[in-house]
Each structure stands twice: as structure tokens, then as C-alpha cells.
Design an enzyme around this catalytic site. Structure first.
Site, PDB file in Angstrom:
ATOM      1  N   GLY A 253       0.823  -1.202   0.000  1.00  0.00           N
ATOM      2  CA  GLY A 253       0.000   0.000   0.000  1.00  0.00           C
ATOM      3  C   GLY A 253       0.856   1.251   0.000  1.00  0.00           C
ATOM      4  O   GLY A 253       2.017   1.237  -0.424  1.00  0.00           O
ATOM      5  N   SER A 254       0.304   2.322   0.520  1.00  0.00           N
ATOM      6  CA  SER A 254       0.986   3.610   0.525  1.00  0.00           C
ATOM      7  C   SER A 254       2.063   3.659   1.602  1.00  0.00           C
ATOM      8  O   SER A 254       2.078   2.848   2.541  1.00  0.00           O
ATOM      9  CB  SER A 254      -0.033   4.729   0.785  1.00  0.00           C
ATOM     10  OG  SER A 254      -0.533   4.638   2.115  1.00  0.00           O
ATOM     11  N   GLY A 258       2.218   2.052   5.391  1.00  0.00           N
ATOM     12  CA  GLY A 258       3.345   1.247   5.813  1.00  0.00           C
ATOM     13  C   GLY A 258       3.945   1.693   7.128  1.00  0.00           C
ATOM     14  O   GLY A 258       4.352   0.871   7.961  1.00  0.00           O
ATOM     15  N   GLU A 275       5.670  -3.490   1.196  1.00  0.00           N
ATOM     16  CA  GLU A 275       5.839  -3.105  -0.210  1.00  0.00           C
ATOM     17  C   GLU A 275       5.017  -1.834  -0.413  1.00  0.00           C
ATOM     18  O   GLU A 275       3.803  -1.880  -0.601  1.00  0.00           O
ATOM     19  CB  GLU A 275       5.362  -4.222  -1.143  1.00  0.00           C
ATOM     20  CG  GLU A 275       6.133  -5.526  -1.005  1.00  0.00           C
ATOM     21  CD  GLU A 275       7.565  -5.433  -1.497  1.00  0.00           C
ATOM     22  OE1 GLU A 275       7.945  -4.378  -2.050  1.00  0.00           O
ATOM     23  OE2 GLU A 275       8.311  -6.409  -1.310  1.00  0.00           O
ATOM     24  N   CYS A 309       3.032   0.146  -8.442  1.00  0.00           N
ATOM     25  CA  CYS A 309       4.084   0.687  -7.584  1.00  0.00           C
ATOM     26  C   CYS A 309       5.378   0.848  -8.372  1.00  0.00           C
ATOM     27  O   CYS A 309       6.242   1.652  -8.007  1.00  0.00           O
ATOM     28  CB  CYS A 309       4.291  -0.188  -6.358  1.00  0.00           C
ATOM     29  SG  CYS A 309       4.558  -1.925  -6.727  1.00  0.00           S
TER      30      CYS A 309
END
Length: 522
Positions: A253-254, A258, A275, A309
Site C-alpha cells: 500500500g501507501s 506502511g 511493499e 508501484c
């Protein structure tokens, strides 16, 4: 007509009922799975970003549902961990075969629910198949080292044991592949998997869970090894982070997400694989093959409508070829076919939700206020070819690396064009962002390529020469540095994150010498 024939063509021709039947879905679905399907939370609609229509509903899980699912997954793990690893690998191989049979319908569902073009949807399913193949071979190679002991008549070695229930929190942009990267390895390593998919893409998660559950059941194992919980982060997601029964949480995610995941899981001394965001750059040298670079740039920036990403977000071009490259990109962008992602020939579909469009428009305005210039696109699209409210044209913009908007990741098809004079300047710009996922250089100069890959070159977890920033193979460890989170998934030795290491020493002699020559007593 064969059932598969009914899922071809664009959204106007798609037989959604036939698609759902092929995948075992209903119009109304339950969002909790522990070997059986249930759910007692609110019913939420699932919209396709293609035209905004409702394609199904999911009854979300409650905290009570969560407790039931985790307890069953934990019990399933305690049996599964004792199964020989090659036998576990055989089950994963069968899951891969089941995915092969479901590739077209599942790829179409990815497109319908997320909005990426059909080729990318099927490509995502192929990633799942490939990681199952990888994990099958891995199941016979969960090796440890043998070390020489300093004590006579002693043997020392290490071995790897299954870890527990692995929590997987996946994002909307890869609604199934990222789960598979984690799940296939975790299963081969002897773990159970608890999946919390993105709220925007729960149907693909339900379809994949049903597929995996059938394979586990057919082999006599508890289907709760592939557990699922669909619900809000505040309802069930937070419980995964705080749950000591889940020793490892893999979250995609963002960067903001994180930071929170890492803090909460870290406070209980749990493990994380993070990630997070990417702000990926391609350096285009004056020695580059521009035809090759062009293909990589357009796919990297426009593919998945800039919602990867690993999407290419910055081009750092040598001043001597900058204008030529910019003009060629403008011409290429003008030929990008935007429209129904289920239709043949479409290169870019919609963003996943209207809020993504708003974020992109806000980013374009911030760019202009900071002194940047849009040279192509960056507009909302509407009309008969663009139903709903999720459509945009990809944006090319001239900018500087120190603009605050360039320093951030906007999850949309915005590509910033930057100039450089010397390679040191290019590397400084490449590395001069908070994120560190993927980067590339296009050059035919050996010295430049080696400099980019050196310890003083790219600071990213993935660094490529004459290949774009997107499209990583499953054989290599995937992940990045800095605010990207430092996690690694998929290939290489990423499997070690899903196991616990144990160092063993065996004394086969009659004495009890201590290490470091310590004497204790007579």
C-alpha cells in the site's frame, strides 16, 4: 457456445453471469472464509471502474467473524506444518494448474473489477501460475547451512521451520498477484495464510480463495489454510496488525499505511514485509537506443493507468536528447488507445475510482503552481467512450526534481520530464526522492551502465539497464528501500521471511566442553 466464448469482447458484450459461474461467484457473496463461507457485517456494493455499475455485493466480516477465521487458520497451520515440504509443494503445484484452467475468466474479472486492460489482467494471473511453479520447486530446497563447531565431537547446523499464520494485506492495483507471491511461498514453507484484500477488489479475492480451497480439500487438507477476511481496515485490518497469532504481516500500500503497519506490528515484535510507494525514474543517456527506451517508457508510465508501484514516474534525460525524446513521447501519447479495457486493442483503461481522478487533477494543479508545464494530457475524459467518472488522459509534464509534487508518488499516469548534463547529476536526481523501489538507465555505454548498478549508483531495490521500471520477473526478489519499506517478496531467497531459523548443536562425544574455551568448575 462454449462458456469461455461468453467472456470475450468489451464490457457491452460481456456475459457477466457466465463469468461468475465459471469462477464460482454469486451476485451476492459472503466475505469471510474459514473452510466455509459466512459473514455477518454490512453488505457493500462492488463497482467496476469501467462504467461505474455495480457488478456484485459482498457481506463484510465483523470482529467476531475475524476471531472465528483466525482460530481456524491457526488450527489448520498446526497440522500443515508437519506435512513434508515436498508434499506441500505438490498441493501448490495443483493450485497453479487450477489457475491455468481459470486464466481467461479470472483475468477478465481482474479487468472488470480493477480496470486494467485484459492483457494485463491475464498477465497477473500468469504471475500467480509462475509463483506456484517457483514455490513447487522451492519446497525441495528449504535448505539450511552446516557450520563447523569449535568444540570437539560436536556438529552444528541450522534448519528452517514453518512460522505460523501469515497475514497478507493486498492493494487494489494487483488484486490477486501480490497475494499469490506471498501465499504460494508461505504454503510451501508450511504456513497458513490469512488474506485481507483491498475493499475495492474483493470479488477477485473470493474467486481465488474458492479455487485454492477446492485444491486443499481435494488433497485432504483444511481449506482454512487459504483463509479470507473482507472488511474495513478499522474493523478487521487493525486486528491483523495487533494479533500475536500472526507472526508475519505482509502489507502492500501507501507509504503512510506502511509507517502505521510497521509501528503497530513492531510494537509486538512481529515481522513485516512492506511493499510501499515507488517514485521510479528512468535515466535516458545520450548513448541510449531511443527506440528501445520509448517502448519501455510508454508501457511503464501508461500501463495499468499509472497505478503500479513500479510505474515510471520520472524521466531524467540528457540535455542533448531531451527535446527529441519529449517530442517523440508527445507523439506516442497521442496514439495511446484509451477506453474499455476488456476490448481488443485498448492500451489504457480507467483509474480504479473517482477519488484517483481528483488526486491526479490536484497533482496537475500543484505542478503548475510550482512552475511546471503540462506538455500533453492530464485531463478528465467524458462522453460515450468514457462512461462513469474514472477516466483521464495520461499526462506528460516538464518539471524539476525538487518540486514537492515530484517528490511524492501520485498513483496516476503522470510522467515528469527532467534534464541532466552529467551522470553524477542524473544519479543524484534519480536517488533524490524518499522512495527507492525501481529504477533504470538506458545506455549503450558500458561504463554508464556499471556506474548505475554500483554501490554508488541506484539506491533502489530493483535496478535495470535497458529495461523499464515495470514488469519484474518472479524469479528475483521484489521490493525496495527507504520509504518503499525494505521488504522482499517473490523469488530468490525471499522464502526465508516465511520461516523461522533454528540453530542446532549435537554433542556426539562423552565430554561437555563450553564454547569460547570457558572453564566452569573442576
Amino acid at each position: 457456445m462454449h462458456a469461455l466464448d461468453k467472456i470475450q469482447g468489451g464490457i457491452g458484450q460481456l456475459d457477466q453471469k457466465a463469468l461468475f459461474e465459471l469462477l464460482g461467484l454469486e451476485r451476492d457473496n459472503l466475505g469471510a472464509f474459514d473452510g466455509s463461507w459466512f459473514g455477518s457485517g454490512e453488505v457493500t456494493p462492488v463497482h467496476t471502474p469501467i462504467d461505474g455499475s455495480v457488478i456484485g455485493t459482498v457481506r463484510q466480516a465483523t470482529p467476531e467473524d475475524y476471531e472465528r477465521v483466525v482460530a481456524r487458520a491457526d488450527a489448520a497451520f498446526k497440522v500443515w506444518r508437519a506435512v513434508p515440504a515436498p508434499r506441500r509443494g505438490e498441493v501448490v503445484r495443483q493450485i497453479g494448474d487450477a489457475l491455468r484452467q481459470a486464466k481467461k475468466p479470472l483475468g477478465a474479472l481482474v479487468t472488470l473489477e480493477m480496470g486494467k486492460i485484459r492483457a494485463e489482467g491475464e498477465g497477473e494471473v500468469q504471475e500467480m501460475i509462475d509463483i506456484c511453479d517457483f514455490a513447487t520447486g522451492l519446497s525441495r530446497q528449504l535448505y539450511g547451512l552446516s557450520m563447523h563447531s569449535e568444540r570437539p565431537s560436536h556438529r552444528m547446523y541450522e534448519q528452517w521451520h514453518p512460522l505460523g499464520v501469515v497475514g497478507v494485506i493486498s492493494a487494489f492495483n494487483f488484486p490477486v498477484a501480490v497475494w499469490a507471491w506471498n501465499a504460494a511461498l508461505a504454503w510451501a514453507c508450511g504456513d497458513a495464510v490469512l488474506w485481507k484484500p483491498a475493499s475495492k477488489t474483493p470479488l477477485t479475492a473470493i474467486a481465488c480463495t474458492k479455487l485454492a480451497a477446492r485444491v486443499f480439500a481435494a488433497n485432504g487438507f483444511d481449506p482454512a489454510l487459504s483463509a479470507l477476511i473482507v472488511g474495513r481496515g478499522s474493523t478487521v485490518g487493525d486486528r491483523i496488525l495487533h494479533d500475536r497469532r500472526i507472526p508475519l504481516v505482509s502489507a502492500t500500500g501507501s507509504c503512510a499505511m506502511g509507517y502505521r503497519v510497521g509501528r503497530i506490528v513492531g510494537e509486538r515484535l512481529g515481522r513485516t514485509i512492506l511493499e510501499l510507494g515507488g517514485n521510479n525514474a528512468i535515466i535516458v543517456s545520450q548513448h541510449a537506443d531511443l527506440d528501445l527506451a520509448m517502448r519501455a517508457i510508454v508501457f511503464g508510465a501508461v500501463g495499468t493507468a499509472g497505478q503500479r508501484c513500479t510505474s515510471t514516474r520520472r524521466i531524467i534525460a540528457h540535455r542533448s536528447i531531451y527535446e527529441k525524446l519529449r517530442d517523440r513521447l508527445v507523439a506516442a501519447y497521442a496514439q495511446v488507445r484509451i477506453g474499455d479495457p476488456l476490448a481488443e486493442g485498448t492500451l489504457m483503461g480507467p483509474l480504479v475510482e473517482p477519488s484517483g481522478v481528483e488526486e491526479m487533477m490536484a497533482a496537475v494543479e500543484r505542478l503548475k503552481k510550482e512552475g511546471g508545464k503540462v506538455v500533453y494530457g492530464g485531463e478528465r475524459l467524458s462522453g460515450p467512450a468514457y462512461p462513469g467518472t474514472c477516466w483521464v488522459s495520461p499526462c506528460l509534464a516538464e518539471a524539476k526534481n525538487d518540486y514537492t509534487i515530484v517528490q511524492e508518488e501520485t498513483f496516476a499516469p503522470i510522467l515528469y520530464l527532467l534534464r541532466y548534463d552529467g551522470l553524477d547529476e542524473a544519479l543524484a536526481q534519480h536517488n533524490g526522492v524518499p522512495q527507492g523501489l525501481s529504477g533504470a538507465i538506458f545506455t549503450t555505454n558500458l561504463l554508464e551502465s556499471e556506474a548505475f548498478l554500483a554501490a554508488t549508483g541506484s539506491d533502489c531495490g530493483i535496478a535495470n539497464v535497458n529495461i523499464g521500471t515495470s514488469g519484474a520477473e518472479i524469479g528475483g526478489a521484489f521490493g525496495g528501500e527507504k520509504e518503499t519499506g525494505g521488504g522482499r517478496e517473490s523469488g530468490s531467497d525471499s522464502w526465508k521471511a516465511y520461516m523461522r531459523r533454528q540453530t542446532n548443536t549435537i554433542n556426539w562425544g562423552k565430554e561437555l566442553p563450553l564454547a569460547q574455551g570457558i572453564k566452569f568448575g573442576d
